[in-house]
Design a protein around this motif. Sequence first.
Motif, PDB file in Angstrom:
ATOM      1  N   LEU A   1       0.827  -1.367   0.184  1.00 21.12           N
ATOM      2  CA  LEU A   1      -0.118   0.050   0.109  1.00 21.12           C
ATOM      3  C   LEU A   1       0.916   1.264   0.182  1.00 21.12           C
ATOM      4  CD1 LEU A   1      -3.084  -1.076   2.631  1.00 21.12           C
ATOM      5  CD2 LEU A   1      -3.048  -0.664  -0.004  1.00 21.12           C
ATOM      6  N   ILE A   2       1.984   1.320   0.742  1.00 18.96           N
ATOM      7  CA  ILE A   2       2.870   2.454   0.846  1.00 18.96           C
ATOM      8  C   ILE A   2       3.773   2.451  -0.301  1.00 18.96           C
ATOM      9  CG2 ILE A   2       4.511   3.434   2.239  1.00 18.96           C
ATOM     10  CD1 ILE A   2       1.631   3.571   3.365  1.00 18.96           C
ATOM     11  N   LYS A   3       4.517   1.521  -0.959  1.00 19.49           N
ATOM     12  CA  LYS A   3       5.562   1.667  -1.839  1.00 19.49           C
ATOM     13  C   LYS A   3       5.170   0.963  -3.083  1.00 19.49           C
ATOM     14  CE  LYS A   3       8.737   3.017   1.060  1.00 19.49           C
ATOM     15  NZ  LYS A   3       9.469   4.447   0.873  1.00 19.49           N
ATOM     16  N   LYS A   4       4.177   0.344  -3.206  1.00 18.68           N
ATOM     17  CA  LYS A   4       3.959  -0.341  -4.346  1.00 18.68           C
ATOM     18  C   LYS A   4       2.448  -0.396  -4.828  1.00 18.68           C
ATOM     19  CE  LYS A   4       8.001  -2.419  -5.058  1.00 18.68           C
ATOM     20  NZ  LYS A   4       8.624  -2.238  -6.264  1.00 18.68           N
ATOM     21  N   GLN A   5       1.617   0.742  -4.534  1.00 16.15           N
ATOM     22  CA  GLN A   5       0.321   1.093  -4.283  1.00 16.15           C
ATOM     23  C   GLN A   5      -0.091   1.051  -6.166  1.00 16.15           C
ATOM     24  OE1 GLN A   5      -1.082   5.079  -3.411  1.00 16.15           O
ATOM     25  NE2 GLN A   5       1.098   5.779  -3.338  1.00 16.15           N
ATOM     26  N   HIS A   6       0.624   1.147  -6.924  1.00 18.39           N
ATOM     27  CA  HIS A   6       0.336   0.956  -8.322  1.00 18.39           C
ATOM     28  C   HIS A   6       0.670  -0.280  -9.066  1.00 18.39           C
ATOM     29  CE1 HIS A   6      -0.976   5.219  -8.119  1.00 18.39           C
ATOM     30  NE2 HIS A   6       0.168   5.712  -7.836  1.00 18.39           N
ATOM     31  N   ASN A   7       1.269  -1.268  -8.228  1.00 17.24           N
ATOM     32  CA  ASN A   7       1.519  -2.231  -8.674  1.00 17.24           C
ATOM     33  C   ASN A   7       0.716  -3.297  -8.432  1.00 17.24           C
ATOM     34  OD1 ASN A   7       3.098  -4.931  -9.093  1.00 17.24           O
ATOM     35  ND2 ASN A   7       4.848  -3.588  -9.122  1.00 17.24           N
ATOM     36  N   GLU A   8      -0.336  -4.025  -9.241  1.00 22.23           N
ATOM     37  CA  GLU A   8      -1.276  -4.808  -9.076  1.00 22.23           C
ATOM     38  C   GLU A   8      -0.699  -6.303  -8.763  1.00 22.23           C
ATOM     39  OE1 GLU A   8      -5.519  -6.054 -11.215  1.00 22.23           O
ATOM     40  OE2 GLU A   8      -3.957  -5.291 -12.475  1.00 22.23           O
ATOM     41  N   ALA A   9       0.265  -6.571  -9.186  1.00 27.10           N
ATOM     42  CA  ALA A   9       0.931  -7.945  -8.950  1.00 27.10           C
ATOM     43  C   ALA A   9       1.238  -7.821  -7.341  1.00 27.10           C
ATOM     44  CB  ALA A   9       2.413  -8.225  -9.892  1.00 27.10           C
TER      45      ALA A   9
END
Length: 427
Positions: free
Chosen positions: A90-98
């Motif tokens: 949620l904090i670092k990979k919020q745009h990474n769906e995988a």
Amino acid sequence: MSILREITELLNAGIIDQTTADRIHDYYSKKKGTSTNRLFLAFGILGAILVGLGIILIIAHNWDELSRSTKTLFAFLPLLAGQGLCFYSLIKKQHNEAWKESSAAFLFFAVGASISLVSQVYNIPGELSSYLLTWMLLCFPLIYVMKSSIVSLLYLIGITYYAAEVGYMSRFTSESYLYWLLLSLELPHYYYLYKYKANSNFMVFHNWLFPLSMVIVLGTVAYKMEELMFIAYCSLFGLMYLLGDTSFFSIKKLRNNGYKIIGSLGTIVLLIILSFEWFWVELISNDLQLNKVVVSPEFITSLIITLLAGGLLYLNQKGKSLKVMKPLAPVFLIFIFIFILGLKSPIAIILVNLCVFMIGILTIRDGAKENSLGILNFGLLIITVLIICRFFDTDLSFVFRGILFVLVGAGFFVANYLMLNKRKTNE
């Protein structure tokens, strides 16, 4: 892709200009990237599930040798790890769906494992149904916090298992009705997929699992008047078929339209089952009292589903001619009429067989109109199955039965031959 290698040749031949070549190249490059992302997402989710299960198996192998405090620590360790991964996503990979889907899937199974392990360590008694309900309720927020479609699918499977456990494996209890509330909690995420990810694989999986789940669980409503559940199921299949025939679903490939496939096959299978004499003989022998029928859960369920299906049929046919109505669309209404007749008269058996036969004929007609071999052969298959059922259900001579099979086989050949010739002529 091979088409990218052909761009230069098409460009040199003067078939396309440089601008068109660049646009084609950009289009297929983006398409390839999308396919790669989907593959990465699938393997990410699978990897998270396997890692979670692997950790559980390793702990289980040495479980008896561990102290109670160590067992408690290991019980919460996967849960903490899953929460950490979700927080990081949620904090670092919020745009990474995988990342989001994988971490949410890991946490989903971690919650189930932790509940089970803690119950085992401290000898907390409980039934499977209560365990499943607790697990699903704890994981339900993940669907919206992580915007996770994989958790949505797992949640749908979980509540279906819960409802089946309560409704089929145990004695009748009102707890099975909780399934419909749990199912409604997932509808906002389903709408989100419909609005923003209508062509995604997750949307396709939901389009299959939602109707399958409802078909499995609907039977838990049955209590003392099981006969009425045939109306409920026929109306449910009709509702699904009509939903699959709406503009949103009808433009999609048939294999992605779970509602239409389940609705059509379910309707035909149900009618074929009821084309035998045993059900109607039993129905006439039962004394159904109106004052008890109208307050039964089976009647109320049948009424609600029939009204929904009737409303959708009206919306689908509004402003259209009856000539364009699909053969399976009004079957649930026709079946109610046949069912009411079947309470007093054996003529219902003839009417059901006639209904199946007419569906087959009209489906063949639609297949010929739309130049579709699939629809044409589906209609022929309906008639073939009906004839096979009557083969074992009547006292006709073997010669007559043999002639019927020859005629049906010839019908398959001739219909497909004419359709293929028609296609060649049109080409």
